[in-house]
Design an enzyme around this catalytic site. Structure first.
Site, PDB file in Angstrom:
ATOM      1  N   ARG A 148      42.358  37.815  27.019  1.00  0.00           N
ATOM      2  CA  ARG A 148      41.188  37.481  27.818  1.00  0.00           C
ATOM      3  C   ARG A 148      40.543  38.775  28.309  1.00  0.00           C
ATOM      4  NH1 ARG A 148      41.035  36.338  33.868  1.00  0.00           N
ATOM      5  NH2 ARG A 148      38.969  35.463  34.196  1.00  0.00           N
ATOM      6  N   HIS A 200      32.815  38.941  35.165  1.00  0.00           N
ATOM      7  CA  HIS A 200      33.938  39.336  36.013  1.00  0.00           C
ATOM      8  C   HIS A 200      33.412  40.402  36.983  1.00  0.00           C
ATOM      9  CE1 HIS A 200      38.584  39.313  36.116  1.00  0.00           C
ATOM     10  NE2 HIS A 200      38.179  39.996  37.171  1.00  0.00           N
ATOM     11  N   GLU A 204      36.528  33.729  39.088  1.00  0.00           N
ATOM     12  CA  GLU A 204      36.707  33.680  40.539  1.00  0.00           C
ATOM     13  C   GLU A 204      35.408  33.775  41.337  1.00  0.00           C
ATOM     14  OE1 GLU A 204      39.650  36.486  41.793  1.00  0.00           O
ATOM     15  OE2 GLU A 204      41.215  35.619  40.565  1.00  0.00           O
ATOM     16  N   ASN A 219      43.695  31.190  38.398  1.00  0.00           N
ATOM     17  CA  ASN A 219      44.363  32.451  38.713  1.00  0.00           C
ATOM     18  C   ASN A 219      45.189  32.240  39.965  1.00  0.00           C
ATOM     19  OD1 ASN A 219      42.821  33.448  36.636  1.00  0.00           O
ATOM     20  ND2 ASN A 219      41.506  34.726  37.917  1.00  0.00           N
ATOM     21  N   TYR A 230      48.136  34.013  42.642  1.00  0.00           N
ATOM     22  CA  TYR A 230      48.952  35.158  43.063  1.00  0.00           C
ATOM     23  C   TYR A 230      49.861  34.832  44.239  1.00  0.00           C
ATOM     24  CZ  TYR A 230      46.188  37.938  39.889  1.00  0.00           C
ATOM     25  OH  TYR A 230      45.620  38.427  38.742  1.00  0.00           O
ATOM     26  N   GLU A 237      45.257  34.129  35.008  1.00  0.00           N
ATOM     27  CA  GLU A 237      45.783  35.358  35.612  1.00  0.00           C
ATOM     28  C   GLU A 237      46.983  35.008  36.470  1.00  0.00           C
ATOM     29  OE1 GLU A 237      43.131  37.791  37.989  1.00  0.00           O
ATOM     30  OE2 GLU A 237      41.519  37.545  36.527  1.00  0.00           O
TER      31      GLU A 237
HETATM   32  C1  FCB Z   1      41.975  38.812  40.752  1.00  0.00           C
HETATM   33  C2  FCB Z   1      40.909  39.431  39.864  1.00  0.00           C
HETATM   34  C3  FCB Z   1      41.430  40.489  38.946  1.00  0.00           C
HETATM   35  C4  FCB Z   1      42.507  41.346  39.577  1.00  0.00           C
HETATM   36  C5  FCB Z   1      43.552  40.497  40.248  1.00  0.00           C
HETATM   37  C6  FCB Z   1      44.665  41.275  40.883  1.00  0.00           C
HETATM   38  O1  FCB Z   1      41.380  38.333  41.906  1.00  0.00           O
HETATM   39  O2  FCB Z   1      40.281  38.442  39.089  1.00  0.00           O
HETATM   40  O3  FCB Z   1      40.341  41.232  38.474  1.00  0.00           O
HETATM   41  O4  FCB Z   1      41.944  42.282  40.403  1.00  0.00           O
HETATM   42  O5  FCB Z   1      42.963  39.680  41.201  1.00  0.00           O
END
Ligand code: FCB
Length: 455
Positions: A77, A121, A166, A294, A296, A361
């Site tokens: 991607r 992006h 995002e 995405n 985290y 992500e």
């Molecule tokens: C996300 C972004 C990506 C990267 C990660 C850690 O929010 O899409 O570009 O910075 O975080």
């Protein structure tokens, strides 16, 4: 060794973004983007780092593709830089910009990798920001024109297209809290940006569909919003508010439900939503083939009258307290909680059924100070992070979630936005002085995961 196997055909890959890796910021007619401007604003980015050179991927893409192929990645991607393709946002298309993505696409296909294109992006042409950026409607229209130009060149080879990455970050961090480009701080503008980003998605999705695009999607950084106290009514109310501003404000209109009434009522207390015109919600609800997600870290909130709220969540002061991240943290200070990924996947599958999902992500920044005998990065913490999240994803699949693939963030260490180069997310180490790439232990681990389609 446990027996965690993923479904046949599960897509294994990696992700990057144009401004974070390409460099070559002034080459082949590329125009300036809001990140070129923002990174030059004193105090905006750690130690004034910029994406001018980054990983020099613009010149080293062939080596990077070979590396990904060596690791066994099946999909990659990447994002296309709008100011490379249409340097001033509205004027003529720059063929040399498209040439680069043409070469990259061919190299990927030759190496057996499926290209997954993200059209936006975060690198808006600065010329468009000068005309109002995402706070004005015309930007959405220009986005659709640019999307068509890219599809016109790559559409014969690229099957999977995602419009935005995002939009929560673009709108709320870019125009609300100001920690990302263009660095504006105005709650009303943040909501205007949300709407015009969604509209841009809808217009682009329709145009690409008409042009023959096969798989169309969008990537959202949805939040797993949890109450500080599961039994508290006040905390449940805080969850509703934050979930509305972060998740439902995007998911509901994208899937045909229009803006949720409670979210619209909240927005209306901050700004008159006259930027939402008749017919817009219908345009935003262009059919989706894939939702990219995405993930985290989770978000914990409490409902408190003295809550400080969050700058990226307009109107939450005096209602919400965001809890500081707890438990083990990554180098970003984000808590490591794989269960949040499983909760999020299951929630989206339950509330928005019928939508194939892909983790576009997931990954972690770690100090990367442990070295092996060869001097390579022995990143046991990153391996543990990825392993935990893949197990969570697998659990969600076992409970019926239609999850099609997993893309690690990131293939390479890169420019981590406001944090500059000091935070490293790559499974491949980049020495920024020599541009030498060295796979970390996590890359070799991921290679094995892909080879056995499981853990
Ligand atoms: C996300 C972004 C990506 C990267 C990660 C850690 O929010 O899409 O570009 O910075 O975080």
């Amino acid at each position: 060794m446990s027996n965690v196997r993923f479904p046949e055909g599960f897509v294994w890959g990696g992700a990057t973004a144009a401004y974070q890796i390409e460099g070559a910021a002034r080459e082949d007619g590329r125009g300036p983007s809001i990140w070129d401007t923002f990174s030059r604003t004193p105090g905006a980015v750690f130690q004034g780092h910029t994406g001018d050179v980054a990983c020099d991927h613009y010149h080293r893409y062939a080596e990077d593709v070979a590396l990904m192929a060596d690791l066994g990645l099946r999909a990659y991607r990447f994002s296309v830089s709008w100011p490379r393709v249409r340097p001033d946002g509205t004027g003529p298309v720059e063929p040399r910009g498209l040439d680069f993505y043409d070469r990259l696409t061919d190299a990927l296909l030759d190496a057996g990798l499926d290209p997954i294109v993200t059209l936006y992006h975060w690198d808006l042409p600065q010329a468009l920001e000068d005309r109002g950026g995402w706070t004005v409607r015309e930007t959405a229209e220009h986005f659709a024109e640019y999307a068509l130009a890219v599809h016109g060149r790559l559409g014969d080879r690229v099957r999977t297209w995602t419009t935005l990455n995002e939009p929560w970050c673009s709108a709320y961090l870019g125009y609300g809290s100001g920690v990302h480009a263009p660095g504006r701080r105005d709650a009303g503008d943040a909501f205007r940006a949300v709407h015009h980003l969604l509209l841009g998605h809808g217009l682009a999705a329709r145009a690409l569909r008409a042009a023959g695009a096969e798989t169309l999607g969008i990537t959202l950084n949805l939040a797993d919003v949890q109450p500080a106290d599961a039994g508290s009514a006040a905390d449940a109310e805080a969850v509703r508010l934050v979930d509305g501003l972060h998740n439902r404000i995007f998911l509901d209109p994208l899937t045909g439900g229009g803006y949720p009434a409670d979210v619209l009522a909240h927005v209306s207390r901050i700004v008159a939503p006259d930027f939402v015109r008749d017919g817009d919600e219908k345009l935003i609800a262009a059919p989706l083939d894939l939702l990219g997600l995405n993930y985290y870290a989770p978000t914990y909130v409490a409902g408190r009258a003295d809550g400080t709220g969050g700058a990226a969540y307009p109107g939450t002061a005096g209602a919400v307290e965001f809890l500081p991240p707890a438990g083990p943290l990554t180098e970003m200070g984000w808590s490591i909680e794989p269960a949040g990924l499983a909760r999020l996947l299951e929630r989206v599958a339950a509330d928005y059924p019928g939508l194939p999902l892909m983790i576009t992500e997931n990954g972690g920044a770690f100090p990367d100070t442990d070295l092996d005998e060869q001097g390579g990065v022995a990143d046991a913490d990153r391996v543990a992070y990825l392993d935990g999240h893949l197990r969570a994803a697998h659990e969600a699949i076992a409970r019926g979630v239609d999850l099609r693939g997993y893309l690690v963030w990131s293939v390479l260490d890169n420019f981590e936005w406001a944090e500059g180069y000091r935070k490293r997310f790559g499974i491949v180490h980049v020495d920024y002085l020599t541009q030498r790439r060295t796979p970390k232990r996590s890359a070799r681990w991921y290679q094995e995961v892909i080879a056995r389609n499981g853990l």
